[in-house]
Each structure stands twice: as structure tokens, then as C-alpha cells.
Scaffold this active site. Structure first.
Site, PDB file in Angstrom:
ATOM      1  CG  ASP A  46      29.627  15.842  28.015  1.00  0.00           C
ATOM      2  OD1 ASP A  46      28.616  15.126  27.937  1.00  0.00           O
ATOM      3  OD2 ASP A  46      30.675  15.604  27.369  1.00  0.00           O
ATOM      4  CE1 TYR A  51      35.862  13.531  25.091  1.00  0.00           C
ATOM      5  CE2 TYR A  51      34.725  14.770  26.789  1.00  0.00           C
ATOM      6  CZ  TYR A  51      34.719  14.134  25.569  1.00  0.00           C
ATOM      7  OH  TYR A  51      33.551  14.102  24.837  1.00  0.00           O
ATOM      8  CG  HIS A 107      33.150   8.439  24.075  1.00  0.00           C
ATOM      9  ND1 HIS A 107      34.217   8.978  24.747  1.00  0.00           N
ATOM     10  CD2 HIS A 107      32.680   9.443  23.303  1.00  0.00           C
ATOM     11  CE1 HIS A 107      34.378  10.239  24.394  1.00  0.00           C
ATOM     12  NE2 HIS A 107      33.460  10.538  23.516  1.00  0.00           N
ATOM     13  CB  SER A 138      28.168   9.090  22.826  1.00  0.00           C
ATOM     14  OG  SER A 138      28.673  10.198  22.108  1.00  0.00           O
ATOM     15  CD  GLN A 160      27.707  14.174  24.264  1.00  0.00           C
ATOM     16  OE1 GLN A 160      28.883  14.414  23.993  1.00  0.00           O
ATOM     17  NE2 GLN A 160      27.260  14.163  25.512  1.00  0.00           N
ATOM     18  CG  LEU A 191      29.038  26.802  18.380  1.00  0.00           C
ATOM     19  CD1 LEU A 191      29.828  27.626  19.398  1.00  0.00           C
ATOM     20  CD2 LEU A 191      27.821  27.590  17.896  1.00  0.00           C
ATOM     21  CB  THR A 234      28.712  24.638  23.582  1.00  0.00           C
ATOM     22  OG1 THR A 234      29.534  25.440  22.721  1.00  0.00           O
ATOM     23  CG2 THR A 234      28.225  25.467  24.767  1.00  0.00           C
ATOM     24  CB  SER A 237      39.139  29.295  27.036  1.00  0.00           C
ATOM     25  OG  SER A 237      39.426  30.062  25.874  1.00  0.00           O
ATOM     26  CE  LYS A 238      39.009  34.411  23.110  1.00  0.00           C
ATOM     27  NZ  LYS A 238      39.704  33.117  22.995  1.00  0.00           N
ATOM     28  NE  ARG A 241      34.054  33.565  20.825  1.00  0.00           N
ATOM     29  CZ  ARG A 241      35.124  33.304  20.093  1.00  0.00           C
ATOM     30  NH1 ARG A 241      35.874  32.259  20.400  1.00  0.00           N
ATOM     31  NH2 ARG A 241      35.441  34.051  19.065  1.00  0.00           N
TER      32      ARG A 241
END
Length: 273
Positions: A46, A51, A107, A138, A160, A191, A234, A237-238, A241
Site C-alpha cells: 500500500d 508518500y 486519499h 480513504s 481506508q 497499533l 501495517t 522495518s523489523k 515484527r
């Protein structure tokens, strides 16, 4: 896969968890993060004009081992640089290096210039011209959706929106209206109760439910979002996770678990977001 695909009113299917590029930045970072997501069970990416990392997303799509048909790609018309919808979709496709997107969203309702019916007619043409398989919106409220549907030839496939327990009561009319009209809800920032406003009423039920399932509180929040029928967008970068978020699809909360989270969310809903 635990996160099943959901059929949209366009007849196409959307993977019910997606990786969002909103806060991934520019340059090599988002390229690596999108590739990492695609390599760890995510088949839904997404992004958005605003962005400013559609090009990086396109590089990642080109470099992944997955074929184009294996990846569901969403981007959004954000009104960037004052460009109109016909120009923006072509720019986005060029940036992404693909011939069409799976989903193209407006958007926000404020971008519907000069009005929602005119804007939506342009979005319908994007789908009719084969540049997007499905179209949607959205951050549209109930009144915005009513205005749109009154003149629409094609209903939005998705809306969204911001969705987590602290805003659930406020957003519930949107969920109910969407359900009545066959519009799937996508949830971003699910989150926030953990990442941005910890220490609130949700901590207790999230911790108790996480202990019961041997899960993390993040996984419980994503399972709650899934239980509300929403597609999750969601990001992390990990790698660990990302894998944990995928595993959250295996968690089925009981009605009591959901009610406890709903109640705690209502208690904390005035907390600044």
C-alpha cells in the site's frame, strides 16, 4: 495463509493484511523494507502519491522474485503538486513501473475537487480504462460516502480509515454504513494504542489477552482489527515484527475478548491521538 483474501464488490480479491509505505521514507530504505515484506508473507503493498516513494516501491516490485500477478498493489490520488486524477494515475503507474494497480484510492474527501461526484466520475474512468482493477476511497465519513454513492455508477470497493480501539466508537458508523453498502474497510494505524499512546485503559485487556494466547499485544490489536472485518495495513522495518503480524492471523479472539477491548477503548477515546 492465516490472513484470508477478501472478495471486493468489483469481483477482485484483496489480501487482508498489507504492508504500508507511509513512513518508510525515500531512497534505499523503502526498497529494502518492501522487499523484506514481500519475502515474509506479504502480498499486498500500500503506497500513495503523497508518500513520495512510489518509485522505490516500483524498484522493489521489479527486484522481487514474485510475479506481478502475485502482488496486490494499492496507490492513492493525493492531489500532489496540484495534479488531476487522469495525470496522477499515469504518473503513479510510471513511477511503479506497472501497467495497472489493483486498487486506486482517493486519499481524502477534501481532494474531491470541485466536488465528490465529479471526482468519483474521474475515478470510475480510471477503472473503465483498465488502469485500476478496483477503485475506492480513504478517510471518507458517512456523509461523504452518501454523497458519493448517490451519483456513483461504480461503488467504492474499500474505504481506508484510521481504526483502533480508541477511535472505534467514533468510527463505528462508518463501518456500519460500509457493511450495508458492500464496501470493505481497510484499517491504518491499528497499533497506535501501543506505539503512540501507551499507558491507557487498553493496556490491561491487551496484556491479559496476550498472556492467554501466548502472543504480543501488537498481535492482539491486529487480531481485534481482523475481528472487526477490516483489512489491516501495517508496517515495520523489523523482520521479526513483520512475521509476528502475519502470525496474528491465526489468533481468533472470543466475543468476551473483543468486548473487553471495545470497552477499554471507549474509556480511553478522549485521550489525545
Amino acid at each position: 495463509m492465516p490472513w484470508e483474501s477478501i472478495k471486493l464488490n468489483s469481483g477482485h480479491y484483496i489480501p487482508s493484511i498489507g504492508f504500508g509505505t507511509w513512513k518508510t521514507g525515500n531512497g534505499q530504505g523503502p526498497i529494502d523494507q518492501v522487499k523484506q515484506a514481500l519475502g515474509n508473507g506479504y502480498s499486498h503493498i500500500d503506497t500513495a502519491q503523497a508518500y513520495r516513494n512510489e518509485e522505490e516501491t516500483g524498484v522493489a516490485l521489479k527486484e522481487t522474485e514474485l510475479s506481478r500477478s502475485d502482488v496486490f498493489v494499492t496507490t492513492k490520488y493525493s492531489g500532489t503538486n496540484g495534479l488531476d486524477i487522469p495525470t496522477s494515475i499515469k504518473d503513479s503507474l510510471n513511477n511503479l513501473g506497472i501497467s495497472d494497480v489493483d486498487l486506486y484510492l482517493v486519499h481524502a474527501p477534501r481532494l474531491a475537487v470541485p466536488d465528490i461526484p465529479t471526482c468519483w466520475a474521474q475515478m470510475e474512468k480510471v477503472q473503465e480504462d483498465g488502469l485500476a482493477k478496483s477503485i475506492g476511497i480513504s478517510n471518507f465519513g458517512v456523509q461523504d460516502m452518501e454523497t458519493l454513492i448517490a451519483s456513483a455508477k461504480i461503488k467504492p470497493a474499500v474505504n481506508q480509515i484510521l481504526l483502533h480501539p480508541y477511535v472505534y466508537r467514533r468510527q463505528k458508523p462508518i463501518l456500519e454504513y460500509a457493511a450495508k453498502n458492500g464496501i470493505i474497510i481497510e484499517a491504518y494505524s491499528a497499533l497506535i494504542p501501543i506505539t503512540t499512546v501507551p499507558g491507557g485503559p487498553l493496556d490491561k485487556p491487551l496484556n491479559e489477552t496476550a498472556a492467554k494466547f501466548g502472543a504480543t499485544t501488537e498481535q492482539i490489536l491486529l487480531a481485534w482489527t481482523k475481528a472487526k472485518g477490516a483489512v489491516v495495513v501495517t508496517s515495520s522495518s523489523k523482520k521479526a515484527r513483520l512475521q509476528g503480524y502475519i502470525a496474528a492471523g491465526d489468533i481468533t479472539l472470543s466475543p468476551e475478548d473483543i468486548a473487553a477491548i471495545d470497552a477499554a477503548g471507549a474509556l480511553g477515546e478522549e485521550k489525545p491521538m
